[in-house]
Design a protein around this motif. Structure first.
Motif, PDB file in Angstrom:
ATOM      1  N   UNK A  94      -0.424   1.332   5.798  1.00 44.12           N
ATOM      2  CA  UNK A  94       0.737   1.112   4.903  1.00 44.12           C
ATOM      3  C   UNK A  94       0.889  -0.426   5.315  1.00 44.12           C
ATOM      4  N   UNK A  95       1.131  -0.661   6.570  1.00 40.06           N
ATOM      5  CA  UNK A  95       1.409  -2.077   6.827  1.00 40.06           C
ATOM      6  C   UNK A  95       0.481  -3.069   6.814  1.00 40.06           C
ATOM      7  N   UNK A  96      -0.760  -2.726   6.996  1.00 39.70           N
ATOM      8  CA  UNK A  96      -1.861  -3.456   6.589  1.00 39.70           C
ATOM      9  C   UNK A  96      -2.075  -3.849   5.341  1.00 39.70           C
ATOM     10  N   UNK A 144       0.509  -3.642   2.866  1.00 39.01           N
ATOM     11  CA  UNK A 144       1.882  -4.393   2.536  1.00 39.01           C
ATOM     12  C   UNK A 144       1.634  -5.993   2.930  1.00 39.01           C
ATOM     13  N   UNK A 178      -1.060   6.630   8.998  1.00 35.99           N
ATOM     14  CA  UNK A 178      -0.114   5.977   7.988  1.00 35.99           C
ATOM     15  C   UNK A 178       0.618   4.724   8.144  1.00 35.99           C
ATOM     16  N   UNK A 232       0.878   2.404  -2.333  1.00 35.87           N
ATOM     17  CA  UNK A 232       2.227   2.147  -1.848  1.00 35.87           C
ATOM     18  C   UNK A 232       3.213   2.786  -2.828  1.00 35.87           C
ATOM     19  N   UNK A 233       2.969   3.076  -4.007  1.00 34.59           N
ATOM     20  CA  UNK A 233       3.658   3.679  -5.149  1.00 34.59           C
ATOM     21  C   UNK A 233       4.793   2.770  -5.451  1.00 34.59           C
ATOM     22  N   UNK A 234       4.914   1.308  -5.139  1.00 38.04           N
ATOM     23  CA  UNK A 234       5.873   0.502  -5.542  1.00 38.04           C
ATOM     24  C   UNK A 234       5.104  -0.980  -5.799  1.00 38.04           C
ATOM     25  N   UNK A 235       5.882  -1.753  -6.398  1.00 36.40           N
ATOM     26  CA  UNK A 235       5.432  -3.356  -6.232  1.00 36.40           C
ATOM     27  C   UNK A 235       6.410  -3.666  -5.089  1.00 36.40           C
ATOM     28  N   UNK A 236       5.806  -4.821  -4.442  1.00 33.90           N
ATOM     29  CA  UNK A 236       6.293  -5.578  -3.179  1.00 33.90           C
ATOM     30  C   UNK A 236       7.191  -6.922  -3.472  1.00 33.90           C
TER      31      UNK A 236
END
Lengths: 336, 336, 336, 336, 336, 336
Positions: free
Chosen positions: C296-298, C300, C292, C325-329
């Motif tokens: 996820x880091x990759x 993001x 995980x 990621x279920x979000x915007x960044x």
């Protein structure tokens, strides 16, 4: 009843719970947990409780309770009594008990604490904070470290009421672990901003110094229940950021305050786990996941491979269901 | 293309969207929304957008786009063009367009705002705050009201980016509605602390003055996205509470600050709806529910019984699904 | 139509997508994605598609489609056409197109692949597997590495159909990243069995070599849809474990096979994310969490700080919502 | 056992639970709850139960149980016994016990009921129904009020088996509260149809007269479990609407029946809370939310600020978790 | 535009959609779905719609729309036009169109209906109801069958607006299927009460005769949206049960009415799927599960193995995601 | 203590639990469940446990426990003791107890098993497998039936640890039920592939032979906990499919292996219920739903209409909440 038969009162002495054997007289200051008035079949009242210190807990009973008896509250007591043993289990038949406020020296024996001395861990943490590169981050760290009340609490607070790092020094130990973890992981992701990650981890749980009470047993303060360390950590940073300018003449770069506050309020990852926002920057995502890695790995290892093997072990290859992990665990290491 | 045939350029003039008819020349400052480069079947680029002011929106098209064309950004523009109508629908064929910053006078015509004048609503709100009884609550209200920048933003901010009270003055209107609602409801529950409810409602959404940008169209600020009005309102109260002592010599009763902060961070009711804590006092529960009553009743009424009947009405007895209510609505009032 | 006007056919040549400018003739083998029959306003059919190679994609159009036209399938085509540009966007007006099977050399130009050469990454991975200490783990690694078909696929397969590491060599790159991550993290948890973690990470995604097709574009095989890499990886280990005894005379310690199979089928963490069991050993929990962390880091970092800045950037400080990621960044790094 | 020592049998008399002190002889009709056969350490059976009336409950014990003993069922009993007290807690040592059916007069003392007399509340409710304006609504109200069996049950039924308004007259009290709430709230929303809201609130819970049994303790009828007051209320309205035409010659406007039935079946708000449909009109939405406001505010206030302070108070600033609110509550009012 | 070129008007005639080829003149009554005003690139309005009958649907276009054009509503139209074909796809270029009310004979050609004649299916259903054994169940069935309006609607209604059995006669076909299923399954569970299961299945969806409108296309009635077939079926049974006594002198056994009503309101299985209660008897559970078996098996087979192979088949081994099944389906039968 | 008074020791003998009356001496081999060390009020230790055989369970107590007492583990014991009865409930006062391994004959009396003899059920199952038509399916069935160890376990294993078919032979009985159910249902859906459904049902739970231990009481093996019957059944089929070719020279049609494996890993229907994939073929969907029908109908009938009426019946018309059904059940059959 066996205590009637015990002839040798000897000189009662303070004993650590883990050293207790059967048929000994003990006298000293202990923690008392969950004191309740039981009632025998013959409807006689008696005191049931747990008696503990930093080395463990045993059931306690006091049989001679009358209407003048002063029920102790959860906290600390001076008591005298005799140990009993059946089938290898110890319990304490209390003769008398009196509520007390322990001295600091006594406290050290009463409440569980981290294995490593706090000062040693704190020194290691200072070393890691020293690797921050951006001047504003360095200044911000200094402002926090200069807050003596906060830092004193930081060294002493547990990281949780129960479950993981629930002992004095636990917050420091957990924070240090995370900084070491980030120190090892960040080099694998060159685009991550290491300063933000390290500072975010240093700050993420500082609100716990106000959320948890840990003078006698561990619990939540009213403030902790109603506001919580997540929002409180953000408020603390709001105050500290003003000091950075005032005391160090350094201006936090635009966005740095908001991004660090965002890390603090998002580090639980999801609203259902207590996050006020979901993590929305690479650094916030990494902080949240590393927090999870350390918490869950620590729980899983301590439940399956405890330091004091045999403790609470009901046998079999699986533990009971561990709520923080939402599963039971398989204990054997197949290569050992 | 039909616009080629239009012979009567007359004197173009500023017209409100709701007054536009077909075949008129218009010139003036308008809001431009969602500007995009479309492409005809023959692969010629053209500008598609919405042109709006406080009275409504119409589709806009500009056909003659070449490589020198300067694409407008979302915001405000000066433009000239001609209206067209087919089957009762108006659109605007734009001749030229230029980005501008509108004057304050122009802005008033461009952005939707509340029907009642803000000053009138604010006076009514002052009257309701005047009914606070506890001296500490009175002092706290005074500190907030003395913050001119905050109050100026409070009178002007919308209550939401869209959905309910999404217009200038909407935050004030929504807050005033809630104070009136509490004023009507509190007498039915004698044990509720009315001062806490009234003050909690006054404060609960003040963080929105920083969360939303509303100078041109409505949106979230970066700060709003990363921190949000829920946590920000709690930080604002942290600062104001310090001023109460400093400026009024009044001490907030122990617990009052934490209980009001709790109301602010819990007023969304559940973590999934953005609450940092669930409401844990009777007053926090009532604040959260009244907020819901006003928001949902307002949405339901404006969707089924709009002020300007016929707007966007697709016919039939049901509206489209309304996301904020998670359902479509039945429009007829069976007793009318 | 504008292509009729283009006078300079020059010598058409193979061009990488990222090098295309307007008004050039190109000829060569490209990938074709999502070919569809569109229809002009005048009801004339035409071909719409995306034309791509490893450097990017552009929209393609072929206007002269009659009843004899052979519609290309998703895959690879030889084509000739002319580029057009409007407002900085390129598209390709195709003159003719023919389905082809590309040579291996051509393929290398057509499908995206990892930045580091697979053999270089594989050598690094071999070095990390060499640090395994237990003889049974060493023997098991040897059995896997001796399966030439598997290893060849392992070096070539993407790690996903889209989202993260979706390029040739992506599976190897992701697996190598995880081994390096474990190499850095394991020393912080002395009680963790490093061999199990390293072997578990090496094996966890090997079923993807059968789940994904990656010869032309990336997709799932029928086998992948119906069985999936999670169960398939467990079946593969079932076969390999029998070879360990047969070929190396080494017996896996009791429990080792089941614990490694458990890691494979539990590495998605939760049933809703595709895990057939939740992780129930410290090593299974760590494997699942490190997977995980890397994924996820990759994602993001590549969404907020891409290698080729400007790509697909719609402006503003936030990305679109990223489903994984279920979000915007939030894109800015506030210390840069 | 201490009861053996009690010398003064005096004249035993009926005593309310809240008046009981230690060492008194009592005799009278009481409610008996949860009767169970316990077993002493010496394996002698005995009766354990709760003995209650409308003022409270105490634990009861009957020690001399032999094979001829007739076990009482949950309901009402005539009994004689002696009170005991330890540490301020009362219990009742029962000498003999016999199942009885209480008279109506006795019942009034045995089951908890609303503080205000039902007739007084009903008169207030009639006054509010009198404010209905539409003739069809007036006629419909008349039909319901003319159903004597229903109205008699309506005055007597509790509003719930437990949790809120769980006492005789509770349904009437809850309905009256809601009509008063709507009376206060509707004027703030001029577009709401007040008649529909008032009538909807009057009808929404009438099915509870059949769902709950309340002759001895409160419980669900089989009918209540299998059909429920939500569907049953809709069926009742189906019958009553036919009477409106037959008896009053008034026709419900088209849509009025269906809209009122919709309010009844949707008033729980969401399927998971028992709604057969989600509320789909402004009036249905308001009814559902006001129901929630009254239920939750009432629960929260009675749990934190009870009429008889000290009852069940375990100390501390927080209550136990209250399931209907999905949280524990903070008890102090910081301004008091 | 190509229609200008079509030289051979021939005698236009009614054609079923499935028989249409290119370049034919057609004239007749058809269903019209989703009529919309489109707009060409040159901003000329035109009519877009679907034209259908019981054999299928094709896109329709009418290009010459001016301000006098009368837009048809969804329903039925008389039209004249010419078919066009490109790449095997047919569409209809409409010349003129006029709203009409079709005769019953025409309707039969316009709306999809079950393959088996309703009367034949109804006779089979009567045979199965004849196997009911308990006199009260027989009497109840008679009362329903004697309601001519209901039975006429029952034979004609679809079982759903879309998804499964969405054609005239579909409700009867689905109900018959379920009775046959129960007839096969009940003997395997001797303790199940077959009469209750059979009667429950006969009644479970009868409320759909009021919930769905099916005169022109299929839709929900307002009554269906606000009350629904689940509650409506229970109300219908309430009425019918009264007739059983009045007309047949037979008393339903105590509990039979409530248990059958319970089956009706619980047959969707879970609140989230529209059940007002969860199934709480063995028969209610079986009814709910058999309903599911028939619905899902029917959908899965018609999606993977349609009667008219090739329809809408996008190629590949998988279907699109089917929302009712929450998955896509694998189409091949590996043994065929 | 009453046992001291029992005068007639007679010849103690093996008695089935269901035959036990009060005041009898028994001696024999029994199952012992949940053995725990209790402690009397006087702090004397004693043994508490359940003593059972295939006919039921009774509480057991052994009062004379000293430090030499050897605590029995869950499993089987030889014991001697005396029955006691109060108010119709039996318990066993144990005099002495010794752990033993029962013979196979003894085991048959100790563990619950299916009512029908396994061999009789197995013969019926063979008959149903004989109706398979496709040669490859016939060959695959032969390979499974030839695995003597598997088939022996298949005849003996329970279908679950508890809840449904939790007795020796339960897996066979459940599988047989499902084949009969499919045999009845498949003819109603002509397009379903009956061979795939029948074979899928035969295989779907075979992994349970390894997942459950059933030699002494029923539990999960470590293998069962960590891998589970879902994945294990797929691995078993992987092995058997290779044997089909090797031993029968028959090639499974392409797709048949993957479709059957898919049925095995998807038969729990949803990830949350343990499915590794959701069912994606008509046959997989039908298998999953029939499995559900049999499991839930069997549970519902045995809870409401047990073979031995009165067992555990707490009275009232409803059962306790049954977790597998997520509801309590209404017990009466209203037509009986």
């Amino acid at each position: 009843m066996t205590q009637a038969a015990s002839p040798k009162p000897a000189a009662p002495a303070r004993k650590f719970i883990e050293e207790m054997k059967g048929s000994e007289w003990v006298k000293g200051v202990y923690a008392i947990l969950n004191p309740q008035l039981g009632r025998t079949r013959a409807e006689k009242p008696y005191l049931r409780c747990l008696i503990g210190d930093r080395t463990g807990e045993v059931p306690g009973r006091l049989w001679s309770v009358d209407e003048n008896f002063e029920m102790p509250r959860e906290g600390f007591v001076l008591l005298e009594g005799e140990t009993q043993t059946y089938q290898g289990e110890i319990q304490l038949i209390i003769k008398w008990v009196k509520q007390v406020e322990p001295s600091n020296d006594e406290l050290r024996d009463l409440v569980p604490c981290s294995k490593r001395p706090p000062e040693e861990m704190f020194a290691e943490l200072l070393g890691l904070l020293d690797t921050l590169e951006h001047p504003a981050m360095k200044a911000l760290a200094k402002v926090y470290l200069a807050d003596e009340i906060l830092i004193s609490a930081f060294k002493r607070a547990p990281a949780a009421k129960s479950v993981h790092h629930a002992y004095l020094g636990g917050l420091l130990e957990h924070t240090l672990n995370l900084l070491k973890l980030a120190n090892a992981v960040c080099p694998l992701y060159p685009k991550i901003n290491r300063d933000i990650v390290m500072m975010g981890l240093f700050l993420h749980d500082l609100g716990k110094t106000r959320e948890l009470s840990y003078d006698k047993g561990f619990g939540y303060t009213d403030h902790g229940e109603l506001i919580g360390h997540v929002v409180d950590g953000a408020i603390m940073l709001h105050d500290k950021a003003q000091l950075v300018m005032r005391e160090h003449g350094v201006r936090l770069p635009p966005g740095a305050l908001v991004v660090l506050q965002h890390i603090i309020i998002s580090h639980h990852g999801q609203p259902d786990f207590g996050a006020a926002k979901v993590p929305m920057t690479p650094e916030a995502i990494l902080v949240s996941m590393l927090d999870n890695v350390d918490a869950k790995t620590t729980i899983a290892l301590s439940e399956t491979r405890p330091d004091r093997p045999g403790d609470f072990d009901a046998g079999g290859n699986f533990t009971e269901k561990i709520w923080a992990l939402e599963t039971k665990l398989y204990k054997p290491d197949p290569l050992k």
